[in-house]
Design a protein around this motif. Sequence first.
Motif, PDB file in Angstrom:
ATOM      1  N   GLY A  46       0.753  -1.104  -0.203  1.00 12.12           N
ATOM      2  CA  GLY A  46       0.101  -0.040  -0.224  1.00 12.12           C
ATOM      3  C   GLY A  46       0.883   1.195  -0.107  1.00 12.12           C
ATOM      4  N   SER A  47       0.088   2.351  -0.071  1.00 14.30           N
ATOM      5  CA  SER A  47       0.768   3.653   0.043  1.00 14.30           C
ATOM      6  C   SER A  47       0.290   4.632   0.789  1.00 14.30           C
ATOM      7  N   HIS A  48       0.929   5.412   1.470  1.00 14.12           N
ATOM      8  CA  HIS A  48       0.466   6.340   2.531  1.00 14.12           C
ATOM      9  C   HIS A  48       0.947   7.834   2.293  1.00 14.12           C
ATOM     10  N   VAL A  49       0.263   8.715   2.565  1.00 13.77           N
ATOM     11  CA  VAL A  49       0.813  10.173   2.466  1.00 13.77           C
ATOM     12  C   VAL A  49       0.485  10.521   3.982  1.00 13.77           C
ATOM     13  N   GLY A  50       1.222  11.526   4.331  1.00 13.21           N
ATOM     14  CA  GLY A  50       1.336  12.065   5.569  1.00 13.21           C
ATOM     15  C   GLY A  50       1.738  13.346   6.194  1.00 13.21           C
ATOM     16  N   ALA A  51       1.838  13.952   7.122  1.00 11.64           N
ATOM     17  CA  ALA A  51       2.474  15.186   7.572  1.00 11.64           C
ATOM     18  C   ALA A  51       3.733  14.747   8.551  1.00 11.64           C
ATOM     19  N   TRP A  52       4.910  14.972   7.990  1.00 13.07           N
ATOM     20  CA  TRP A  52       6.062  14.685   8.685  1.00 13.07           C
ATOM     21  C   TRP A  52       6.359  15.976   9.744  1.00 13.07           C
ATOM     22  N   PRO A  53       6.675  15.522  10.917  1.00 17.84           N
ATOM     23  CA  PRO A  53       6.783  16.654  11.877  1.00 17.84           C
ATOM     24  C   PRO A  53       7.951  17.275  11.990  1.00 17.84           C
ATOM     25  N   LEU A  54       7.708  18.642  11.619  1.00 16.73           N
ATOM     26  CA  LEU A  54       9.053  19.553  11.556  1.00 16.73           C
ATOM     27  C   LEU A  54       8.673  20.754  12.070  1.00 16.73           C
ATOM     28  N   ASP A  55       9.332  21.369  12.946  1.00 21.46           N
ATOM     29  CA  ASP A  55       9.310  22.710  13.352  1.00 21.46           C
ATOM     30  C   ASP A  55      10.298  23.677  12.647  1.00 21.46           C
ATOM     31  N   VAL A  56       9.798  24.408  11.496  1.00 20.02           N
ATOM     32  CA  VAL A  56      10.864  25.030  10.659  1.00 20.02           C
ATOM     33  C   VAL A  56      10.394  26.614  10.986  1.00 20.02           C
ATOM     34  N   PRO A  57      11.412  27.464  11.516  1.00 19.48           N
ATOM     35  CA  PRO A  57      11.399  28.887  11.537  1.00 19.48           C
ATOM     36  C   PRO A  57      12.099  29.381  10.493  1.00 19.48           C
ATOM     37  N   ALA A  58      11.888  30.749  10.089  1.00 17.25           N
ATOM     38  CA  ALA A  58      12.704  31.355   8.949  1.00 17.25           C
ATOM     39  C   ALA A  58      14.167  31.570   9.419  1.00 17.25           C
ATOM     40  N   ALA A  59      15.095  31.233   8.307  1.00 18.64           N
ATOM     41  CA  ALA A  59      16.566  31.620   8.922  1.00 18.64           C
ATOM     42  C   ALA A  59      17.396  31.938   7.773  1.00 18.64           C
ATOM     43  N   GLY A  60      18.155  32.374   7.917  1.00 18.67           N
ATOM     44  CA  GLY A  60      19.611  32.222   6.728  1.00 18.67           C
ATOM     45  C   GLY A  60      20.213  31.470   7.170  1.00 18.67           C
ATOM     46  N   LEU A  61      20.863  30.701   5.613  1.00 17.28           N
ATOM     47  CA  LEU A  61      21.743  29.478   6.369  1.00 17.28           C
ATOM     48  C   LEU A  61      23.101  29.645   5.110  1.00 17.28           C
ATOM     49  N   TRP A  72      15.986  23.554  11.699  1.00 13.84           N
ATOM     50  CA  TRP A  72      14.724  22.712  11.822  1.00 13.84           C
ATOM     51  C   TRP A  72      14.749  21.838  13.000  1.00 13.84           C
ATOM     52  N   GLN A  73      13.867  21.490  13.553  1.00  8.46           N
ATOM     53  CA  GLN A  73      13.536  20.755  14.701  1.00  8.46           C
ATOM     54  C   GLN A  73      12.669  19.498  14.752  1.00  8.46           C
ATOM     55  N   GLN A  74      12.881  18.308  14.838  1.00  2.90           N
ATOM     56  CA  GLN A  74      12.024  17.235  14.706  1.00  2.90           C
ATOM     57  C   GLN A  74      11.057  17.368  15.916  1.00  2.90           C
ATOM     58  N   GLN A  75       9.567  16.995  15.491  1.00  2.00           N
ATOM     59  CA  GLN A  75       8.621  17.026  16.396  1.00  2.00           C
ATOM     60  C   GLN A  75       8.116  15.657  16.643  1.00  2.00           C
ATOM     61  N   PRO A  76       7.296  15.200  17.566  1.00  2.00           N
ATOM     62  CA  PRO A  76       7.004  13.813  17.795  1.00  2.00           C
ATOM     63  C   PRO A  76       5.919  13.309  17.096  1.00  2.00           C
ATOM     64  N   TRP A  77       4.789  14.095  16.527  1.00  2.00           N
ATOM     65  CA  TRP A  77       3.508  13.375  16.225  1.00  2.00           C
ATOM     66  C   TRP A  77       3.782  13.387  14.600  1.00  2.00           C
ATOM     67  N   LEU A  78       3.158  12.334  14.108  1.00  2.00           N
ATOM     68  CA  LEU A  78       2.978  12.041  12.643  1.00  2.00           C
ATOM     69  C   LEU A  78       1.816  11.375  12.481  1.00  2.00           C
ATOM     70  N   LEU A  79       0.885  12.077  11.517  1.00  2.00           N
ATOM     71  CA  LEU A  79      -0.385  11.447  11.106  1.00  2.00           C
ATOM     72  C   LEU A  79      -0.309  11.168   9.525  1.00  2.00           C
ATOM     73  N   SER A  80      -0.971  10.081   9.266  1.00  2.71           N
ATOM     74  CA  SER A  80      -0.879   9.559   8.025  1.00  2.71           C
ATOM     75  C   SER A  80      -2.141   8.734   7.359  1.00  2.71           C
ATOM     76  N   ILE A  81      -2.427   8.817   6.118  1.00  3.47           N
ATOM     77  CA  ILE A  81      -3.613   7.963   5.650  1.00  3.47           C
ATOM     78  C   ILE A  81      -3.191   7.361   4.472  1.00  3.47           C
ATOM     79  N   GLY A  82      -3.699   6.143   4.308  1.00  4.65           N
ATOM     80  CA  GLY A  82      -2.991   5.462   3.088  1.00  4.65           C
ATOM     81  C   GLY A  82      -4.367   4.331   2.507  1.00  4.65           C
ATOM     82  N   LEU A  83      -3.830   3.725   1.715  1.00  2.00           N
ATOM     83  CA  LEU A  83      -4.676   2.478   1.109  1.00  2.00           C
ATOM     84  C   LEU A  83      -3.881   1.513   0.667  1.00  2.00           C
ATOM     85  N   ARG A  84      -4.363   0.279   1.289  1.00  2.00           N
ATOM     86  CA  ARG A  84      -3.732  -1.144   1.040  1.00  2.00           C
ATOM     87  C   ARG A  84      -4.331  -2.000   0.306  1.00  2.00           C
TER      88      ARG A  84
END
Length: 650
Positions: free
Chosen positions: A424-439, A634-646
Motif C-alpha cells: 500500500g501507499s500512504h501520505v502524511g504530515a512529517w513533524p518538522l518545526d521550521v522557523p525562517a532563517a538564513g543558512l 529545523w527541529q524534529q517534532q514527535p507526532w506523525l499523522l498519515s492516511i493510506g490505501l492497502r
Amino acid sequence: MNAWLRSFWLLMVLVSTLPAGAQNTVLRGRVLDAETHQPIPNAQVGVADNRIGTSTNDDGRFALSIPPAYTQERLTVALLGYKSYSRLLPPLPGPELVVELKISPAALGEVQVTGSVLGIVREAVSRIPRNYPVRPTQLTGFYRESDNDPAGQPRYLAEGLLLAFKEPYQRRTAEGEVQIKQSRKVDLRPDRQPIRIDWAGGPFIVHLGDFVHRRSQFINPAHFKDYDYRLALGSTFQDRPVYVITFAPKAGNRRADFEGRMYIDQDSYAFLGAEWHYTPAGLKSSPNSADSRALRVAYQLYAGRWHLKTVWWQTKARLPIGPPLNYFGEFLTTTIDTAQTPRPGYTERAQYRDVFLHNAVAYDSAFWQGHTTLLPSTALQKSLFDQQRQQQTDSLFKPAEAGTDPQQKQLSAFDRFLKRFSYGSHVGAWPLDVPAAGLTVAYAPAGSGLQVQRTARVNAQDLTIITQFEYQYALTQELAVSLATQRLYRQFKGDGWEVGLSYEHNFNSHRRPLYGRAGLGYIRQTVGLPLGTFDNPDAGLRVSGTHLGADELSARIQTVSDALRPSLGLGIELSHKFELVADASYLVPLRSKTQLQLDEESGFFLFRSSATVDLPAAAVDLRVNDQPTTRLPWQQQPWLLSIGLRYRVR
C-alpha cells in the motif's frame, strides 16, 4: 466401453437436478417448433405465474425442480415470436414432457403506431417505474461461465447458485449485491499451462447486463440523438403483441456504443428484452479492451411487474500473453422473491474483483441436487466428457510421483505466499518545526582545489509532506511484518525506510470489517535542504574516502534521524482487496546527526557516487543567521499523522 462411459457420464449430468430428499420433484421436458419439430433454445419455462422457472438449452431441453406447494400450478412456456403454451403440471415424476410452440407473427400492417419510433422508446422509458419493481427484490438464479479455445472446446467451466439483490427500478443503477450460495468448477486446461485464468466480475452480469435498470445508452434520453431507431416486423411474446425496434449509430456518429434490437410490449410499453453488440466506438470506450462483446437479455412478468429473467454475455479478446479469450457467461432467474428481504451482509457479498474460478469445489454431476439449473447442451456435455476422459487417460501414464511435481509445489507455495502478501501507499504530515532563517555553508577540503560556499534561505513551514510505500507479510491473521520506503516533499528533500511489526483486529466481523491497528517500527529518515550545483575543478577529489571526479557536483545539508515509531490507527475495508487506513504515530528519537552531502551530477547515472561529511568538521563552516553552529534550524517534532490505501493480492 467408451460408449458405456459416455452414456453413464451423460446420465450423471442429467440427474444433477434430482432432489436430495422427497421434498421436490423434477419436471423434465423438451420444447420444439410445431412445424419444423426442431428444438427451440432459450424458451422461458415458468410455473405458478413465473414464481419459479428456467430456460431451455440449445437442445430445447429443460429440467425444473418443483416444490410440493406448486404441483397443482400451471406450466407456461413462452418465447418471442411464438404463441405461449399453458397447461396444468402433469403428475410428477413422469416421462419427458414434449411441448410444441406455434409461430405467431404479427404483420407490420397490424401494428398501430401512433407516434414516431423514438416516441415509442421514450414512452417505454417513462413507464419504467410503472412496469418494473418499485421495492427491493431478490432473485435466485443459476450462473455459468466458460472460456473456449479456437476449436470451441471449453478451457474451464464454472457454475454457481446466486442470490441477486435488486434495487428498485426508479433509480438508475448497474450495481447491486450478489451472494454466491454454491459453486463448482472444472478446469480443463493442459497441465503446466503458464497462463492463469483470472476473469473477474462474471456473476455480476445479473446487474451489469440489466439494460433497463442501468438505462443503457440506447434507452438513455441523453443519447437518443446518437441513434437511428427503426420499426421492424412485429412479433408476439406470451401472446402479447410487441414493437420490434432496431437501433444503430446515426451515419457518421462515433458516440453510439451499441447496435441491436429491443422488444417493447404494445399495451404496457414494457421492455421485454433486447439483444445487442458493441460498436467499434463502444469497444474503444469500454474500460476492458475486447475484439467483440455481445449481450442478450430477457424479462418475465410476475405479480404485475417485469423482472430480469436471463442474461447472455459473450466477450472475445486477444490478450497480451496467452491464447485469445472467448468468454461466455449466462444467468438464469429460477426464483423471484418480492418480499422485503434483508440485504445480504457485507461478509456474504461477492466482490466484483473476486475471481469466480478460485472456487475450490470440483465439478461433479450430482452437486446441485434439487436446485433448478440451466441444463448444458449435448455438445457441451460431450466436450466435458471427452476432455475429462482424456485427462484421466493421461494420468494413467504419468509416474507415481507426478502428483508431487516440483513445479506444482513451487506454484502452490507461491500462491500461499500471495495470500499473505499486501502492499500500500500512504501520505502524511512529517513533524518538522521550521522557523525562517538564513543558512550559509562553506566547504574547503584540505589538499584539494575545491572551495564551495553556498547560501540558502530557509522559509518558515508548518507542514512537510511525506509519502510511504509499504510491503506487508502476514505472520498470522492479525500479526504482520512490514518494510516501507518513504520520501519527503516541498522545501525539504529526503529518503528513508522503516521496518516493523503491526497488529490488526477486526471489531466488526459480521459486517464491513472495521480494524483497530497498532504497530511498532524502527525508522530512519533524512531531511535535507538542497544547496544547488557547482563545477568541480579537482578531478581527483576524494571526500570521506569516496572519489568524486565528475565535472559537476551538487550539495545539500541534512539531518539523519533514527527513531522508534509506536502507532495506533483504524482501518476500514472498502472491498475484499482494498482497505483504507489512518494512523497516528509518536516518534521516540534515538540518535541524530548533521551532514553535508555531495553528489555527482554528470556522467552515466548508474556510476555516479555520493559522499557525506559528518558535522562538526574542520573543512565545513556552517552558519545560521551569520552565527557559527553545528545544528540546523529545523527541529524534529514527535507526532506523525498519515492516511493510506492497502491492497491485498489475494
